[in-house]
Write a protein that holds these residues in place. Structure first.
Motif, PDB file in Angstrom:
ATOM      1  N   ASN A 211      41.838  42.681  47.077  1.00 29.87           N
ATOM      2  CA  ASN A 211      41.914  41.315  46.578  1.00 29.87           C
ATOM      3  C   ASN A 211      40.907  40.415  47.265  1.00 29.87           C
ATOM      4  O   ASN A 211      40.552  40.642  48.423  1.00 29.87           O
ATOM      5  N   GLN A 212      40.478  39.412  46.554  1.00 31.31           N
ATOM      6  CA  GLN A 212      39.639  38.364  47.126  1.00 31.31           C
ATOM      7  C   GLN A 212      40.543  37.291  47.730  1.00 31.31           C
ATOM      8  O   GLN A 212      41.687  37.108  47.289  1.00 31.31           O
ATOM      9  N   ARG A 213      40.051  36.583  48.730  1.00 32.50           N
ATOM     10  CA  ARG A 213      40.761  35.407  49.230  1.00 32.50           C
ATOM     11  C   ARG A 213      40.977  34.425  48.082  1.00 32.50           C
ATOM     12  O   ARG A 213      40.150  34.335  47.167  1.00 32.50           O
TER      13      ARG A 213
ATOM     14  N   LEU B 267      34.607  29.999  48.076  1.00 32.55           N
ATOM     15  CA  LEU B 267      33.647  30.870  48.745  1.00 32.55           C
ATOM     16  C   LEU B 267      32.458  30.040  49.235  1.00 32.55           C
ATOM     17  O   LEU B 267      31.994  29.133  48.547  1.00 32.55           O
TER      18      LEU B 267
ATOM     19  N   SER C 120      43.212  37.349  43.561  1.00 33.83           N
ATOM     20  CA  SER C 120      43.769  37.073  44.890  1.00 33.83           C
ATOM     21  C   SER C 120      45.199  37.589  44.931  1.00 33.83           C
ATOM     22  O   SER C 120      45.813  37.850  43.883  1.00 33.83           O
TER      23      SER C 120
ATOM     24  N   GLU D 173      29.332  34.115  51.321  1.00 33.10           N
ATOM     25  CA  GLU D 173      30.387  34.913  50.690  1.00 33.10           C
ATOM     26  C   GLU D 173      30.095  35.179  49.215  1.00 33.10           C
ATOM     27  O   GLU D 173      30.439  36.251  48.694  1.00 33.10           O
TER      28      GLU D 173
ATOM     29  N   ASP E 263      40.399  31.578  46.254  1.00 32.46           N
ATOM     30  CA  ASP E 263      39.363  30.545  46.331  1.00 32.46           C
ATOM     31  C   ASP E 263      39.823  29.207  45.765  1.00 32.46           C
ATOM     32  O   ASP E 263      39.085  28.222  45.800  1.00 32.46           O
TER      33      ASP E 263
ATOM     34  N   MET F 290      30.216  38.904  47.625  1.00 37.54           N
ATOM     35  CA  MET F 290      31.183  39.234  46.579  1.00 37.54           C
ATOM     36  C   MET F 290      30.475  39.726  45.321  1.00 37.54           C
ATOM     37  O   MET F 290      30.952  40.656  44.652  1.00 37.54           O
TER      38      MET F 290
ATOM     39  N   LEU G   9      37.297  37.393  53.675  1.00 38.47           N
ATOM     40  CA  LEU G   9      36.837  37.177  52.309  1.00 38.47           C
ATOM     41  C   LEU G   9      37.669  38.015  51.336  1.00 38.47           C
ATOM     42  O   LEU G   9      38.013  37.567  50.241  1.00 38.47           O
ATOM     43  N   CYS G  10      37.990  39.247  51.748  1.00 38.37           N
ATOM     44  CA  CYS G  10      38.853  40.123  50.954  1.00 38.37           C
ATOM     45  C   CYS G  10      40.108  40.459  51.744  1.00 38.37           C
ATOM     46  O   CYS G  10      40.121  40.428  52.975  1.00 38.37           O
TER      47      CYS G  10
ATOM     48  N   PHE H 246      37.775  40.479  41.281  1.00 39.70           N
ATOM     49  CA  PHE H 246      38.919  40.693  42.157  1.00 39.70           C
ATOM     50  C   PHE H 246      39.885  39.525  41.933  1.00 39.70           C
ATOM     51  O   PHE H 246      39.454  38.374  41.827  1.00 39.70           O
TER      52      PHE H 246
ATOM     53  N   ALA I 190      33.611  42.103  54.376  1.00 39.65           N
ATOM     54  CA  ALA I 190      34.464  41.238  53.554  1.00 39.65           C
ATOM     55  C   ALA I 190      35.920  41.291  54.006  1.00 39.65           C
ATOM     56  O   ALA I 190      36.575  40.252  54.164  1.00 39.65           O
TER      57      ALA I 190
END
Length: 328
Positions: free
Chosen positions: A195-197, A204, A226, A208, A199, A212, A300-301, A224, A295
């Motif tokens: 997963n991505q943070r 980002l 979150s 980042e 956003d 990504m 970030l991830c 991705f 990441a």
């Protein structure tokens, strides 16, 4: 002198690998590009040589401990079984493994827990290899199917299980809906994903965004989600009993990235057996693995875990109708 020639050759290969990495991204275009990518990775055998039967990250404990790379991968399956409460289910429980790869998790669920497992993947080569690796007597079967349009009727399985398939799904809401749809009322959904943070909470920043972009373009990922976003999509199906339970397993899985690179160092024969093309293809993956480590290590991830139970409201409604008929 030999050492200098060797280092020079390795440097040349590295340069070639990086050039190919930058010039020939494997961007997501359709489900066909995902299938083709996995067909190629399965056919050349390099991923299986280094990652074994489990094309997913390993679980190194909490706090993480040094562990054999392949052992960590099988441990991940058992940890996910426990975390999802699937270990409390009886033998014969029906399980759908969405994005089953070459069947590593499916075989563990069938052999060690006595479940009746169906594994699906969009890659015909993965289905073929999964069938080859599954011994007689193991209750695991495999078929080509699309996770966004599952061929099974509603209420088919006691458990729907998926590891690291979500990033390949262009429509995350449909992915959630299909998995919940084929669950029986009271059935368990348990998902592990990259997963991505979120956003929406923290956009980002300047470095980042290109990182990504590379993570999406190199491994046929359209996007991705979150942890927060995907849990909301599961809840929004309207078919979940109570809350969607989530967890962040980033620390437990983080050592996998450097370990995967280290495998190529200590076991170079996996690349060499495939010739020059195998060496170049393997080196080509190193930048992505390093970016993945960056990441996940920087926040970030995140490695997300999801558990949900399908509502019994359909059954309750049927019971209420029967009661009303009796009263009449």
């Amino acid at each position: 002198m030999y050492l200098y020639y060797t280092l020079g050759f390795l440097l040349l290969l590295s340069v070639i690998g990086i050039v190919l990495y930058l010039k020939n991204p494997r961007s997501y275009q359709s489900s066909e590009t995902v299938a083709n990518s996995y067909d190629e990775w399965t056919e050349d055998g390099i991923v299986e040589f280094y990652w074994g039967e489990h094309i997913h990250l390993g679980h190194y404990g909490s706090p993480p401990q040094k562990k054999n790379f392949l052992t960590a991968k099988s441990d991940f399956v058992h940890e996910m079984v426990k975390w999802g409460g699937v270990d409390k289910l009886p033998r014969g429980t029906t399980v759908l493994d969405v994005g089953c790869g070459i069947g590593g998790s499916s075989r563990i669920l069938a052999k060690d827990y006595g479940f009746n497992v169906t594994g699906i993947t969009i890659s015909p080569k993965q289905v073929q290899r999964a069938q080859e690796l599954t011994p007689e007597g193991v209750d695991a079967k495999f078929k080509v199917d699309d996770a966004l349009a599952l061929s099974f009727p509603d209420n088919s399985f006691d458990v729907v299980w998926s590891i690291e398939a979500g990033p390949h799904m262009p429509d995350k809401a449909k992915y959630a809906q299909e998995m919940i749809r084929v669950l029986k009322p009271g059935g368990i959904l348990v998902v592990a994903d990259w997963n991505q943070r979120d956003d929406r909470q923290k956009p980002l920043n300047f470095w980042e965004k290109p990182v990504m972009r590379q993570l999406l373009e190199q491994w046929s990922h359209p996007a991705f989600s979150s942890i927060e976003g995907f849990s909301e999509l599961i809840a929004e199906t309207g078919l979940v009993e109570g809350e969607v339970i989530t967890a962040d397993w980033t620390p437990e899985t983080l050592p996998s990235w450097f370990d995967s690179i280290w495998q190529g160092v200590i076991r170079p024969q996996g690349m060499i057996l495939s010739g020059l093309s195998g060496i170049i293809k393997s080196i080509r993956e190193v930048p992505t693995l390093l970016l993945m480590r960056l990441a996940f290590g920087s926040g970030l991830c995140r490695f997300g875990m999801f558990r949900a139970v399908k509502t019994n409201s359909v059954l309750k409604s049927a019971d209420n109708i029967q009661t009303e008929v009796v009263k009449m």
